[in-house]
Design a protein around this motif. Structure first.
Motif: not given
Length: 543
Positions: A196-225
């Motif tokens: 979920i991009e372009n949100s001014v209220v709840d932006p995405i926080t990036i954890y470099p090289n750790r997409i697993d942390d991107d998913v865990y700590f951001n409610n607006n990112i999800a993976l389907h593997n």
């Protein structure tokens, strides 16, 4: 509702359903106990945690994810989002059963993503849902594997506006996906990433090289593997570099970061699986490339939880097999193939199985990610492999092994005692120098189901070839083979075993004669004894 007045009826149902306590004997009541026993305390806690007076859009990582960043056990998988699914036809609003994407030149694949607004305010209308695909891996990074810089590895699928999603509501968005030409995409698992991009209220926080942390700590990112492996009549077996593979999928393991790292790779049946695990009813082949095989071959050949079928191929025996301390250079990922062949003598009526390939950091055993296989089969008429009765031959003679036909198109493979494939076909002609056991493998062309049988070819080094005449009253000629013995003799014994005659043999000869004219009439046993051991016997009738 007092704990969270912004909950919609569907949101309330979701919380009640996914905060239940498990029922230990639920397997005894199929389709009768739902997700478990209601837990009002946990439901209220979940409702309170989901309450937000500011805009909060999210996509579930797990069923028990209610939109709280880091709100579930960090060692649980976070790449099986129930809010993302694929359909090969545009029916995913009503049919939310995930399918394996199938290439069709004339039509796209459809991907569905559910976005939830858990807050008490409506969405602003500026937020965009962006969807990406990548070849599946047990661990990946952002944005390298998704941004189209390697379009055969991953790329964007599309972007859709979320719109003014009302407070407490959810919406399902439909994407069309023109998947790659099958010669690029074929036999690979696929991972989907929704942001979920372009949100001014709840932006995405990036954890470099750790997409697993991107998913865990951001409610607006999800993976389907999640990969679907459908084992159904008529499915084609992959032929790769001229080699027929079991039905399955490729995936990557390795290191997507800029630093050398060491990992553990785990092949496992999920703990939540009810009923027999797939390892009990199917032969699974894990096929490595040369890079990983060079790293692991010495250790796996000594293990008792796997069978090394041949170079680069192992068959897991236990429910969980973990290969530890694999060190990869920076930005190095390698393919692994996971294949499934159901065994006709072990399958049951269960038609869906789960299997995971997980990757961990070796230094602290933290879960980085995984590929999740759902294997579906259909019931079928079973067959038995039959290699025929055991054979007995003289050294340097040929034995013909006959495989019984199973009345359907199939491959018949014969293996020597070391597990080497020595012949493909029904009938095998062999001339072993010593006694050996051979294995027959039959693989049905229709769906890859298989069965095994074994047959022993006994090679007799010493034997009595012939006794003549028989019956006899005078001279008896015995043809024998004892040329590799250091000593040999014939013992002629009556049926009561009280009278016997011994005749020393020349091991360099093949025939001897003795006179039975002074024998009592009756049945005698002629026993060949080589190196002090009885090795063969023929009957003689004296008249």
């Amino acid at each position: 509702m007092s704990a969270n007045p912004c909950l919609s009826p569907s949101g309330l149902k979701d919380i009640l359903k996914n905060t239940t306590d498990p029922i230990t004997d639920a397997a005894n009541f199929p389709n009768g106990v739902g997700t478990g026993r209601l837990n009002a305390f946990e439901a209220v806690k979940a409702a309170q945690s989901a309450y937000s007076t500011t805009l909060y859009l999210y996509i579930k990582d797990r069923p028990e994810d209610f939109g709280v960043s880091g709100g579930y056990d960090w060692q649980l998988s976070r790449d099986e989002s129930p809010d993302i699914w694929v359909r090969n036809q545009p029916d995913g609003i009503t049919n939310q059963v995930h399918q394996d994407p199938e290439y069709q030149s004339s039509s796209p694949v459809y991907v569905y993503v559910r976005v939830r607004n858990k807050s008490c305010v409506d969405a602003t209308g500026t937020e965009q849902l962006k969807l990406y695909w990548s070849k599946a891996a047990s661990w990946t990074s952002w944005p390298l594997n998704w941004d189209g810089s390697q379009p055969n590895i991953g790329d964007a699928i599309g972007s859709l506006p979320i719109g003014n999603l009302p407070a407490g509501q959810d919406i399902i968005l439909e994407f069309t996906w023109n998947i790659l030409n099958p010669y690029v995409f074929q036999n690979w698992s696929t991972c989907l990433l929704a942001r979920i991009e372009n949100s001014v209220v709840d932006p995405i926080t990036i954890y470099p090289n750790r997409i697993d942390d991107d998913v865990y700590f951001n409610n607006n990112i999800a993976l389907h593997n999640v990969s679907i492996v459908d084992i159904v009549p008529g499915i084609l077996h992959p032929i790769i570099d001229g080699i027929r593979y079991p039905i399955g999928k490729f995936m990557f393991i390795g290191n997507p970061t800029n630093q050398e790292q060491t990992f553990d790779i785990e092949f496992t049946v999920p703990e939540y699986v009810v009923g027999e695990p797939i390892t009990d009813v199917a032969e699974m082949e894990i096929i490595f490339d040369e890079i990983v095989w060079d790293k692991i071959k010495d250790q796996v050949k000594l293990r008792n939880d796997v069978i090394v079928k041949k170079e680069r191929v192992i068959i897991p025996i236990n429910k969980t097999v973990r290969i530890e301390n694999l060190t990869f250079p920076p930005n190095t990922r390698v393919p692994v193939y996971v294949g499934f062949s159901f065994l006709t003598q072990k399958v049951t009526d269960k038609n869906e199985y789960r299997y995971n390939v997980n990757q961990y950091l070796s230094k602290d055993s933290s879960l980085l990610g995984g590929e999740h296989f759902i294997v579906r089969k259909q019931n079928r008429n079973q067959f038995n492999a039959n290699a025929g009765p055991n054979k007995e031959i003289v050294k340097n003679e040929n034995a013909i092994l006959y495989a019984a036909d199973i009345s359907e198109s199939a491959i018949y493979n014969w293996y020597d005692p070391e597990g080497n494939l020595i012949y493909t076909g029904k009938d095998l002609s062999i001339s072993p120098q010593i006694t050996k056991k051979y294995k027959l493998e039959i693989i049905a062309d229709a769906d890859g189901f298989k069965d095994y049988d074994e047959v022993i070819v006994e090679v007799k080094q010493f034997m009595i070839n012939n006794v003549s005449p028989n019956p006899a009253s005078n001279q008896v000629v015995v043809d024998y083979k004892a040329d590799e013995a250091s000593s040999a003799y014939l013992m002629v014994m009556d049926y009561t075993a009280t009278t016997s005659y011994n005749y020393i043999l020349d091991v360099n000869q093949t025939q001897t004669t003795f006179n039975v004219s002074n024998f009592q009439t009756g049945v005698y046993s002629i026993i060949l004894i080589c190196n002090g051991v009885a090795v063969d016997m023929k009957s003689l009738v004296v008249q």
